[in-house]
Design a protein around this motif. Structure first.
Motif, PDB file in Angstrom:
ATOM      1  N   LYS A 312       0.823  -1.208   0.000  1.00 28.63           N
ATOM      2  CA  LYS A 312       0.000   0.000   0.000  1.00 28.63           C
ATOM      3  C   LYS A 312       0.858   1.260   0.000  1.00 28.63           C
ATOM      4  N   SER A 313       2.037   1.157   0.622  1.00 27.47           N
ATOM      5  CA  SER A 313       2.917   2.326   0.739  1.00 27.47           C
ATOM      6  C   SER A 313       3.723   2.599  -0.526  1.00 27.47           C
ATOM      7  N   PHE A 314       3.651   1.705  -1.501  1.00 32.35           N
ATOM      8  CA  PHE A 314       4.405   1.919  -2.742  1.00 32.35           C
ATOM      9  C   PHE A 314       4.004   3.259  -3.348  1.00 32.35           C
ATOM     10  N   PRO A 315       4.968   4.105  -3.664  1.00 28.49           N
ATOM     11  CA  PRO A 315       4.631   5.497  -4.007  1.00 28.49           C
ATOM     12  C   PRO A 315       4.107   5.723  -5.419  1.00 28.49           C
ATOM     13  N   LEU A 316       4.242   4.742  -6.309  1.00 24.21           N
ATOM     14  CA  LEU A 316       3.946   5.012  -7.717  1.00 24.21           C
ATOM     15  C   LEU A 316       2.961   4.027  -8.313  1.00 24.21           C
ATOM     16  N   HIS A 317       1.885   3.721  -7.573  1.00 24.86           N
ATOM     17  CA  HIS A 317       0.828   2.874  -8.143  1.00 24.86           C
ATOM     18  C   HIS A 317       0.209   3.582  -9.345  1.00 24.86           C
ATOM     19  N   PHE A 318      -0.117   2.798 -10.375  1.00 26.13           N
ATOM     20  CA  PHE A 318      -0.742   3.404 -11.547  1.00 26.13           C
ATOM     21  C   PHE A 318      -2.261   3.380 -11.395  1.00 26.13           C
ATOM     22  N   ASP A 319      -2.914   4.232 -12.178  1.00 20.66           N
ATOM     23  CA  ASP A 319      -4.375   4.346 -12.132  1.00 20.66           C
ATOM     24  C   ASP A 319      -4.982   3.440 -13.188  1.00 20.66           C
ATOM     25  N   GLU A 320      -5.496   2.270 -12.742  1.00 21.71           N
ATOM     26  CA  GLU A 320      -6.049   1.313 -13.705  1.00 21.71           C
ATOM     27  C   GLU A 320      -7.298   1.835 -14.392  1.00 21.71           C
ATOM     28  N   ASN A 321      -7.985   2.794 -13.794  1.00 23.00           N
ATOM     29  CA  ASN A 321      -9.207   3.321 -14.408  1.00 23.00           C
ATOM     30  C   ASN A 321      -8.925   4.045 -15.723  1.00 23.00           C
ATOM     31  N   SER A 322      -7.708   4.526 -15.881  1.00 17.91           N
ATOM     32  CA  SER A 322      -7.383   5.272 -17.092  1.00 17.91           C
ATOM     33  C   SER A 322      -7.369   4.373 -18.325  1.00 17.91           C
ATOM     34  N   PHE A 323      -7.224   3.061 -18.123  1.00 18.66           N
ATOM     35  CA  PHE A 323      -7.144   2.165 -19.270  1.00 18.66           C
ATOM     36  C   PHE A 323      -8.506   1.894 -19.889  1.00 18.66           C
ATOM     37  N   PHE A 324      -9.563   2.155 -19.151  1.00 13.50           N
ATOM     38  CA  PHE A 324     -10.906   1.987 -19.701  1.00 13.50           C
ATOM     39  C   PHE A 324     -11.670   3.301 -19.602  1.00 13.50           C
ATOM     40  N   ALA A 325     -10.944   4.389 -19.747  1.00 10.58           N
ATOM     41  CA  ALA A 325     -11.572   5.699 -19.710  1.00 10.58           C
ATOM     42  C   ALA A 325     -12.179   6.017 -21.077  1.00 10.58           C
ATOM     43  N   GLY A 326     -12.959   7.092 -21.122  1.00 14.32           N
ATOM     44  CA  GLY A 326     -13.573   7.501 -22.383  1.00 14.32           C
ATOM     45  C   GLY A 326     -15.041   7.163 -22.414  1.00 14.32           C
ATOM     46  N   ASP A 327     -15.564   6.896 -23.601  1.00 10.69           N
ATOM     47  CA  ASP A 327     -16.974   6.581 -23.787  1.00 10.69           C
ATOM     48  C   ASP A 327     -17.351   5.359 -22.947  1.00 10.69           C
ATOM     49  N   LYS A 328     -18.372   5.479 -22.099  1.00  9.45           N
ATOM     50  CA  LYS A 328     -18.731   4.415 -21.162  1.00  9.45           C
ATOM     51  C   LYS A 328     -19.183   3.154 -21.889  1.00  9.45           C
ATOM     52  N   LYS A 329     -19.966   3.334 -22.947  1.00 11.63           N
ATOM     53  CA  LYS A 329     -20.467   2.169 -23.687  1.00 11.63           C
ATOM     54  C   LYS A 329     -19.310   1.416 -24.334  1.00 11.63           C
ATOM     55  N   GLU A 330     -18.406   2.157 -24.929  1.00  6.88           N
ATOM     56  CA  GLU A 330     -17.249   1.534 -25.572  1.00  6.88           C
ATOM     57  C   GLU A 330     -16.337   0.886 -24.533  1.00  6.88           C
ATOM     58  N   ALA A 331     -16.172   1.570 -23.390  1.00  2.07           N
ATOM     59  CA  ALA A 331     -15.324   1.024 -22.327  1.00  2.07           C
ATOM     60  C   ALA A 331     -15.901  -0.269 -21.774  1.00  2.07           C
TER      61      ALA A 331
END
Length: 428
Positions: A312-331
């Protein structure tokens, strides 16, 4: 879609492979430079750099994780290695001794693991056993308490969840057996040939989201490929520098090798992120790593929580939500396509003719599938009750064991990269 997700299915290949323009006046590159020169700095689509991952994994996480995986709770994994291949009927079985898996005798597995008691505390387990018994009967018995009826419906909802990324084994099948992972370690077995290549080809070419310009692993059956494997019987376990170069050298692999290593780090970040997000599930006081040995179980849960808090303390976790961002239907469609492709890969594991390879392929596929399930269950995890069974979000023991052991293999691979980097420094 972020480019990293397009490589995801190839990431497992990088893990399994690892476990088993030049100016005239420039000095010749070392073997280490040809493998690792492109594997440094920031990773594509991520704010994390390779050097930070190396330090975090090798010195803060790896030793404690290995200790946890040696405990009884995590060393025994139940698997059905006799399921038929759903795609082909002509798969030949590997007859080599190193391809074999030795299952556990019944008296070798702790009673607490063989029972259903691993799920929750003893008090909560009574309710769950009643729920599961009712569900096996195929209907909600009106004579059950209201709480139990609700639990049965929730279990059914969970089992039918569209967020399951793997087709898991039926561990109640008579053909499912416990395997001691410490006595059946993942390593090179000599399994190769047309059947092995057909499986990899189906995974890469039919189940990957990838640009057409991306070359997949060179066919080891082609002329000049994989000839060093013919001497596998003269085995001496250790760091195979020649094999490492053949798989990851930028020149020998036509640029594909360093990309595989970067994908390995990306896979590490995916599972690291999942472990950081699932901490609340394991923090609940009712959850136990139940084996029947109370003192050992308590110590292992403390070690587990220490590891998860470190993650949890790892300082550079990536944001997985960005990989399915954009149009909700397409995502949503992309996520569903992604899930179906991954479930298909989990079925392909039953076609692997080497039983040890099949064991670790099934475990690591289920582990990564569990990580993806966690990443897409953020709201369910946030709404979990502080005590008692969690019906909306649930992890079985199979999922827990596969999740941590799969991450353990990736963690080991990252650690071994440091050793290979040092060994290759003086080789040209």
């Amino acid at each position: 879609m972020g480019r990293g997700w397009g490589f995801l299915f190839g990431l497992l290949g990088a893990v399994w492979l690892l476990s088993s323009g030049h100016g005239e006046e420039q000095p010749p590159e070392t073997a280490a430079q040809r493998c690792f020169c492109q594997v440094s700095g920031y990773l594509d689509d991520c704010t994390c750099d390779v050097e930070t991952i190396d330090r975090f994994n090798n010195y803060r996480l790896f030793p404690r994780l290995q200790k946890l995986l040696e405990s009884d709770y995590f060393r025994y994994y139940k698997v059905n290695l006799k399921r038929p291949c759903p795609f082909w009927n002509d798969i030949s079985q590997c007859g080599r001794r190193d391809c074999a898996v030795k299952p556990c005798q019944s008296d070798e597995v702790p009673d607490g693991i063989k029972s259903a008691s691993y799920k929750y505390s003893e008090e909560a387990n009574n309710l769950i056993e009643e729920c599961e018994q009712a569900e096996r009967l195929g209907a909600v018995d009106e004579s059950l308490s209201e709480e139990t009826q609700k639990a049965v419906l929730q279990w059914t909802k969970h089992d039918d969840s569209s967020d399951n990324f793997c087709e898991a084994d039926d561990i109640q099948s008579p053909e499912a057996e416990y395997v001691d992972l410490l006595l059946n370690p993942e390593r090179y077995t000599g399994y190769k040939g047309p059947d092995a290549w057909k499986i990899w080809n189906v995974i890469y070419e039919e189940n990957c989201f990838k640009p057409q310009t991306i070359k997949r692993p060179l066919n080891p059956l082609a002329s000049g490929q994989g000839t060093s494997e013919e001497t596998w019987l003269e085995k001496k376990w250790g760091h195979n520098i020649t094999e490492f170069q053949q798989r990851f050298d930028g020149i020998l692999t036509e640029g594909e090798g360093p990309r595989r290593l970067k994908n390995l780090y990306f896979l590490y970040l995916i599972e690291l992120r999942a472990l950081s997000k699932v901490l609340p599930f394991f923090e609940r006081p009712d959850f136990q790593l139940f084996t029947g040995n109370k003192i050992q179980d308590e110590e292992n849960k403390m070690l587990l929580l220490e590891i998860l808090h470190e993650i949890k303390s790892f300082p550079l976790h990536f944001d997985e939500n960005s990989f399915f961002a954009g149009d909700k239907k397409e995502a949503h469609k992309l996520k569903e396509d992604f899930r179906l492709h991954f479930r298909n890969i989990s079925r392909i594991m039953d076609c692997v003719g080497c039983f040890k390879c099949r064991l670790w392929g099934k475990l690591q596929t289920q582990g990564l599938g569990t990580a993806l399930k966690i990443l897409f269950s953020e709201k369910l995890i946030a709404n979990m009750p502080e005590s008692g069974p969690s019906y909306e979000f649930h992890l079985t023991r199979q999922e827990i064991v596969s999740l941590f052991n799969a991450f353990g293999r990736i963690s080991t691979s990252v650690k071994e990269l440091e050793n290979f980097r040092n060994l290759l420094q003086n080789i040209h």
